[in-house]
Design a protein around this motif. Structure first.
Motif, PDB file in Angstrom:
ATOM      1  N   SER A   1      62.594 -13.304  -9.998  1.00  0.00           N
ATOM      2  CA  SER A   1      62.306 -12.004  -9.680  1.00  0.00           C
ATOM      3  C   SER A   1      63.165 -11.750  -8.292  1.00  0.00           C
ATOM      4  O   SER A   1      63.055 -10.333  -7.811  1.00  0.00           O
ATOM      5  N   SER A   2      63.377 -12.482  -7.823  1.00  0.00           N
ATOM      6  CA  SER A   2      64.103 -12.286  -6.251  1.00  0.00           C
ATOM      7  C   SER A   2      65.737 -11.889  -6.324  1.00  0.00           C
ATOM      8  O   SER A   2      66.391 -13.035  -6.670  1.00  0.00           O
ATOM      9  N   LYS A   3      66.186 -10.897  -5.931  1.00  0.00           N
ATOM     10  CA  LYS A   3      67.629 -10.695  -6.060  1.00  0.00           C
ATOM     11  C   LYS A   3      68.173 -11.369  -4.995  1.00  0.00           C
ATOM     12  O   LYS A   3      69.259 -11.894  -5.192  1.00  0.00           O
ATOM     13  N   VAL A   4      67.712 -11.806  -3.973  1.00  0.00           N
ATOM     14  CA  VAL A   4      68.370 -12.542  -2.750  1.00  0.00           C
ATOM     15  C   VAL A   4      68.317 -13.842  -2.995  1.00  0.00           C
ATOM     16  O   VAL A   4      69.450 -14.425  -2.959  1.00  0.00           O
TER      17      VAL A   4
ATOM     18  N   GLN B   1      69.851 -14.433 -13.380  1.00  0.00           N
ATOM     19  CA  GLN B   1      69.373 -13.266 -13.865  1.00  0.00           C
ATOM     20  C   GLN B   1      68.078 -12.710 -13.068  1.00  0.00           C
ATOM     21  O   GLN B   1      67.087 -13.670 -12.843  1.00  0.00           O
ATOM     22  N   VAL B   2      67.983 -11.425 -12.420  1.00  0.00           N
ATOM     23  CA  VAL B   2      66.899 -11.159 -11.997  1.00  0.00           C
ATOM     24  C   VAL B   2      65.961 -10.416 -12.829  1.00  0.00           C
ATOM     25  O   VAL B   2      66.427  -9.133 -13.396  1.00  0.00           O
ATOM     26  N   SER B   3      64.906 -11.192 -12.894  1.00  0.00           N
ATOM     27  CA  SER B   3      63.944 -10.609 -13.864  1.00  0.00           C
ATOM     28  C   SER B   3      62.569 -11.311 -13.837  1.00  0.00           C
ATOM     29  O   SER B   3      62.467 -12.210 -13.056  1.00  0.00           O
ATOM     30  N   ASP B   4      61.689 -10.694 -14.591  1.00  0.00           N
ATOM     31  CA  ASP B   4      60.128 -11.152 -14.640  1.00  0.00           C
ATOM     32  C   ASP B   4      60.188 -12.226 -15.461  1.00  0.00           C
ATOM     33  O   ASP B   4      60.394 -12.219 -16.828  1.00  0.00           O
ATOM     34  N   ILE B   5      60.108 -13.588 -14.910  1.00  0.00           N
ATOM     35  CA  ILE B   5      59.954 -14.959 -16.054  1.00  0.00           C
ATOM     36  C   ILE B   5      58.855 -14.706 -17.095  1.00  0.00           C
ATOM     37  O   ILE B   5      59.016 -15.149 -18.071  1.00  0.00           O
TER      38      ILE B   5
END
Length: 186
Positions: A59-62, A81-85
């Motif tokens: 979820s962390s873009k950084v 991939q920035v996403s909710d696992i």
């Protein structure tokens, strides 16, 4: 506070566990690894160096950006991939699924975490290997074992205890934690 803030510190969680890297280094077949909750890519990058193709989701873009920058510099087969696992559902293309230090089984998260484990196991293809690295407390291991044992079709490949020593050189702090690596195959 989100992990984006924490990840301003490079390699926040240190180096990959040697026991985890030994498993991947000595496994007879390379393949595609899904690293759920990959953070800054500590495991994803090291696994890719061993010849695996890795998709890291966090979820962390950084954290994802740090992982992709490092992968590009070293020309590693790593995607991010920035996403909710907890919403991920495309498990069929992977040979391995990694959950490293993702589960704490605290009261507020236990139901969500165990549901993710069960959904992952249900939706992976036959032959896929799932790797769990969790703190080795009686409670956490009991919850993990009861959650993965709901599916009698799983073959246990590894159940290994180890100690992880974390060194924070910036703050002159060391800590040692008991861990457990449980690996199953569907």
């Amino acid at each position: 506070m989100s992990y984006d803030t924490y990840y301003k510190t490079e390699k926040l969680f240190g180096e990959p566990y040697p026991e985890l890297m030994d498993f991947f280094a000595n496994y007879h077949a390379k393949g595609k690894v899904l690293d759920l909750g990959c953070g800054q890519g500590r495991d994803a990058l090291a696994i890719a160096k061993l010849g695996y193709e890795v998709l890291g989701i966090d979820s962390s873009k950084v954290g994802i950006q740090q992982m992709l920058t490092a992968a590009e510099k070293e020309r590693l087969k790593v995607k991010g991939q920035v996403s909710d696992i907890y919403k991920f559902d495309n498990f069929q293309n992977f040979d391995f699924v990694l959950f490293d230090s993702m589960f704490h089984f605290q009261k507020r998260d236990k139901e969500k975490e165990t549901a993710l484990i069960k959904r992952t196991i249900k939706n992976i293809r036959t032959g896929c290997i799932v790797i769990f690295c969790v703190q080795d407390t009686a409670y956490k291991i009991k919850v993990l074992n009861s959650t993965i044992d709901f599916e009698n079709k799983l073959e246990r490949l590894v159940d290994k205890k180890f100690k992880y020593i974390y060194k924070d050189n910036q703050n002159d702090h060391d800590s040692m934690t008991n861990y457990r690596m449980v690996i199953v195959r569907k």
